[in-house]
Design a protein around this motif. Structure first.
Motif, PDB file in Angstrom:
ATOM      1  N   ALA A 221      -8.476   6.521   6.841  1.00  0.00           N
ATOM      2  CA  ALA A 221      -8.052   5.203   6.374  1.00  0.00           C
ATOM      3  C   ALA A 221      -7.368   5.285   5.020  1.00  0.00           C
ATOM      4  N   VAL A 222      -7.874   6.120   4.129  1.00  0.00           N
ATOM      5  CA  VAL A 222      -7.250   6.288   2.814  1.00  0.00           C
ATOM      6  C   VAL A 222      -5.827   6.801   2.955  1.00  0.00           C
ATOM      7  N   THR A 223      -5.630   7.767   3.852  1.00  0.00           N
ATOM      8  CA  THR A 223      -4.287   8.308   4.084  1.00  0.00           C
ATOM      9  C   THR A 223      -3.366   7.241   4.665  1.00  0.00           C
ATOM     10  N   VAL A 224      -3.871   6.493   5.634  1.00  0.00           N
ATOM     11  CA  VAL A 224      -3.065   5.452   6.273  1.00  0.00           C
ATOM     12  C   VAL A 224      -2.685   4.370   5.268  1.00  0.00           C
ATOM     13  N   LEU A 225      -3.608   3.967   4.421  1.00  0.00           N
ATOM     14  CA  LEU A 225      -3.317   2.943   3.416  1.00  0.00           C
ATOM     15  C   LEU A 225      -2.279   3.428   2.416  1.00  0.00           C
ATOM     16  N   GLY A 226      -2.309   4.716   2.076  1.00  0.00           N
ATOM     17  CA  GLY A 226      -1.290   5.263   1.186  1.00  0.00           C
ATOM     18  C   GLY A 226       0.089   5.201   1.808  1.00  0.00           C
ATOM     19  N   SER A 227       0.164   5.537   3.092  1.00  0.00           N
ATOM     20  CA  SER A 227       1.443   5.447   3.799  1.00  0.00           C
ATOM     21  C   SER A 227       1.912   4.008   3.914  1.00  0.00           C
ATOM     22  N   LEU A 228       0.975   3.101   4.222  1.00  0.00           N
ATOM     23  CA  LEU A 228       1.324   1.691   4.370  1.00  0.00           C
ATOM     24  C   LEU A 228       1.820   1.116   3.053  1.00  0.00           C
ATOM     25  N   ASP A 229       1.224   1.539   1.952  1.00  0.00           N
ATOM     26  CA  ASP A 229       1.649   1.080   0.632  1.00  0.00           C
ATOM     27  C   ASP A 229       3.126   1.380   0.414  1.00  0.00           C
ATOM     28  N   GLY A 230       3.529   2.587   0.768  1.00  0.00           N
ATOM     29  CA  GLY A 230       4.939   2.948   0.616  1.00  0.00           C
ATOM     30  C   GLY A 230       5.847   2.187   1.554  1.00  0.00           C
ATOM     31  N   GLN A 231       5.392   1.943   2.776  1.00  0.00           N
ATOM     32  CA  GLN A 231       6.208   1.224   3.757  1.00  0.00           C
ATOM     33  C   GLN A 231       6.388  -0.248   3.397  1.00  0.00           C
ATOM     34  N   GLU A 250       3.153 -14.443   0.636  1.00  0.00           N
ATOM     35  CA  GLU A 250       2.254 -13.816   1.604  1.00  0.00           C
ATOM     36  C   GLU A 250       2.499 -12.315   1.696  1.00  0.00           C
ATOM     37  N   VAL A 251       3.751 -11.896   1.613  1.00  0.00           N
ATOM     38  CA  VAL A 251       4.059 -10.452   1.620  1.00  0.00           C
ATOM     39  C   VAL A 251       3.522  -9.812   0.350  1.00  0.00           C
ATOM     40  N   ALA A 252       3.657 -10.493  -0.782  1.00  0.00           N
ATOM     41  CA  ALA A 252       3.122  -9.970  -2.043  1.00  0.00           C
ATOM     42  C   ALA A 252       1.599  -9.847  -1.976  1.00  0.00           C
ATOM     43  N   ALA A 253       0.929 -10.828  -1.382  1.00  0.00           N
ATOM     44  CA  ALA A 253      -0.530 -10.781  -1.240  1.00  0.00           C
ATOM     45  C   ALA A 253      -0.945  -9.643  -0.323  1.00  0.00           C
ATOM     46  N   LEU A 254      -0.147  -9.389   0.711  1.00  0.00           N
ATOM     47  CA  LEU A 254      -0.405  -8.262   1.607  1.00  0.00           C
ATOM     48  C   LEU A 254      -0.359  -6.949   0.832  1.00  0.00           C
ATOM     49  N   ARG A 255       0.659  -6.775   0.001  1.00  0.00           N
ATOM     50  CA  ARG A 255       0.764  -5.556  -0.807  1.00  0.00           C
ATOM     51  C   ARG A 255      -0.453  -5.420  -1.722  1.00  0.00           C
ATOM     52  N   GLU A 256      -0.887  -6.513  -2.310  1.00  0.00           N
ATOM     53  CA  GLU A 256      -2.026  -6.468  -3.229  1.00  0.00           C
ATOM     54  C   GLU A 256      -3.310  -6.110  -2.493  1.00  0.00           C
ATOM     55  N   ARG A 257      -3.494  -6.603  -1.273  1.00  0.00           N
ATOM     56  CA  ARG A 257      -4.704  -6.247  -0.518  1.00  0.00           C
ATOM     57  C   ARG A 257      -4.736  -4.753  -0.219  1.00  0.00           C
ATOM     58  N   VAL A 258      -3.578  -4.197   0.154  1.00  0.00           N
ATOM     59  CA  VAL A 258      -3.512  -2.747   0.400  1.00  0.00           C
ATOM     60  C   VAL A 258      -3.830  -1.992  -0.885  1.00  0.00           C
ATOM     61  N   ALA A 259      -3.237  -2.428  -1.990  1.00  0.00           N
ATOM     62  CA  ALA A 259      -3.481  -1.762  -3.279  1.00  0.00           C
ATOM     63  C   ALA A 259      -4.951  -1.855  -3.675  1.00  0.00           C
ATOM     64  N   ARG A 260      -5.580  -3.009  -3.430  1.00  0.00           N
ATOM     65  CA  ARG A 260      -6.985  -3.186  -3.797  1.00  0.00           C
ATOM     66  C   ARG A 260      -7.888  -2.281  -2.963  1.00  0.00           C
ATOM     67  N   LEU A 261      -7.605  -2.157  -1.677  1.00  0.00           N
ATOM     68  CA  LEU A 261      -8.384  -1.260  -0.832  1.00  0.00           C
ATOM     69  C   LEU A 261      -8.247   0.187  -1.303  1.00  0.00           C
ATOM     70  N   ARG A 262      -7.056   0.548  -1.746  1.00  0.00           N
ATOM     71  CA  ARG A 262      -6.855   1.911  -2.248  1.00  0.00           C
ATOM     72  C   ARG A 262      -7.606   2.116  -3.568  1.00  0.00           C
ATOM     73  N   ARG A 263      -7.633   1.088  -4.409  1.00  0.00           N
ATOM     74  CA  ARG A 263      -8.327   1.214  -5.693  1.00  0.00           C
ATOM     75  C   ARG A 263      -9.841   1.344  -5.503  1.00  0.00           C
ATOM     76  N   THR A 264     -10.397   0.495  -4.652  1.00  0.00           N
ATOM     77  CA  THR A 264     -11.851   0.499  -4.476  1.00  0.00           C
ATOM     78  C   THR A 264     -12.308   1.655  -3.592  1.00  0.00           C
ATOM     79  N   GLY A 265     -11.477   2.008  -2.606  1.00  0.00           N
ATOM     80  CA  GLY A 265     -11.866   3.063  -1.675  1.00  0.00           C
ATOM     81  C   GLY A 265     -13.003   2.660  -0.760  1.00  0.00           C
ATOM     82  N   ARG A 266     -13.244   1.353  -0.638  1.00  0.00           N
ATOM     83  CA  ARG A 266     -14.364   0.866   0.162  1.00  0.00           C
ATOM     84  C   ARG A 266     -13.952  -0.315   1.035  1.00  0.00           C
ATOM     85  N   HIS A 267     -14.695  -0.476   2.123  1.00  0.00           N
ATOM     86  CA  HIS A 267     -14.525  -1.669   2.943  1.00  0.00           C
ATOM     87  C   HIS A 267     -14.921  -2.895   2.123  1.00  0.00           C
TER      88      HIS A 267
END
Length: 282
Positions: A221-231, A250-267
């Motif tokens: 999931a961490v790898t996938v989120l990193g790829s999604l962040d770039g996409q 809404e697109v900006a909020a989507l980017r922030e949710r991906v970034a937050r998941l990467r920062r926390t590293g947790r569900h």
């Protein structure tokens, strides 16, 4: 309108998933839609259809925008676009958790058209158990009142596919992950459907998949989120497609949710500001 008649569904499995998906998208986008019936238990208009193109035919679901019920917290006439956006994000993860979905004109105007997936009736993803029985292979969601005098524990299966779907739901901010929106296919793949109330700028995550709440994300999931962040970076093909389906906020909020998941590293865990489990749960 009569109940749906069954049309043989396509099966997407093995190494040909990507190619099959591209072919199905072309069929869904350009094929002739014929309404066969209506899914009556749905809150919005959901039509069961066949779609045919150049000798190919498949079953699909057509949700016209004109049949969407207004919601107090989502703009009118946007649910179909959100369903397509969920497919786009799912494809970007590489997990293929949402059936092929397009936005197109149909017999009742513009709407979402999605490939029909026949669920395996033998696959068990949710259960009600006594506390001591919730062990290996299951994750606890929470208590569920099943009678006036008894409360059981609601659990879901502990599988890689469901865990990926939990991550996808956190990314798209899915406000309605019910048990009936989980489709385990006979080939072992898992699909999630009904993503019309997703991508809100506020935290709206409501799901039955809280079993991993607070746990560390898997390395996958961490790898996938990193790829999604770039996409999702501004100007990328995915970002451009989503901009045509969602608002800029809404697109900006989507980017922030991906970034937050990467920062926390947790569900994520329930916020406490919004009901954590949809109702009815199934």
């Amino acid at each position: 309108m009569p109940p749906p008649e069954r049309i043989p569904s396509r099966r997407m499995s093995g190494d040909g998933i990507r190619e099959r998906t591209r072919t199905d998208l072309d069929l869904l986008a350009r094929g002739e839609l014929t309404v066969r019936g209506q899914v009556r238990e749905a809150s919005n208009a959901v039509l069961y259809c066949s779609v045919a193109l150049e000798g190919e035919e498949a079953a699909c679901v057509y949700k016209p925008v004109a049949g969407e019920r207004p919601l107090w917290d989502f703009p009118d006439g946007t649910l179909a676009q959100r369903e397509v956006a969920a497919f786009e994000v799912s494809e970007a993860t590489g997990w293929g958790l949402v059936p092929p979905t397009v936005l197109r004109d149909g017999p009742y105007g513009e709407g979402m058209v999605q490939l029909w997936v026949e669920a395996d009736p033998e696959a068990a993803l949710l259960a009600l158990v006594e506390d001591e029985e919730a062990g290996e292979g299951w994750k606890a969601v929470g208590p569920a009142q099943v009678a006036e005098d008894r409360t059981a524990l609601l659990v879901h299966a502990d599988t890689p596919q469901l865990r990926r779907l939990a991550v996808l739901d956190a990314v798209i901010n899915n406000g309605d992950r019910k048990g009936g929106h989980l489709l385990p296919a006979p080939d072992g793949r898992l699909y999630g459907i009904d993503h019309g109330v997703s991508f809100h700028v506020d935290d709206k995550l409501r799901t039955l998949l809280w079993g991993w709440a607070g746990e560390e994300l898997t390395a996958e999931a961490v790898t996938v989120l990193g790829s999604l962040d770039g996409q999702l970076a501004p100007g990328t093909p995915l970002a451009e497609r989503l901009t045509g389906l969602l608002t800029g906020a809404e697109v900006a909020a989507l980017r922030e949710r991906v970034a937050r998941l990467r920062r926390t590293g947790r569900h994520p865990v329930p916020s406490g500001e919004w009901p954590a489990i949809p109702w009815p749960p199934v």
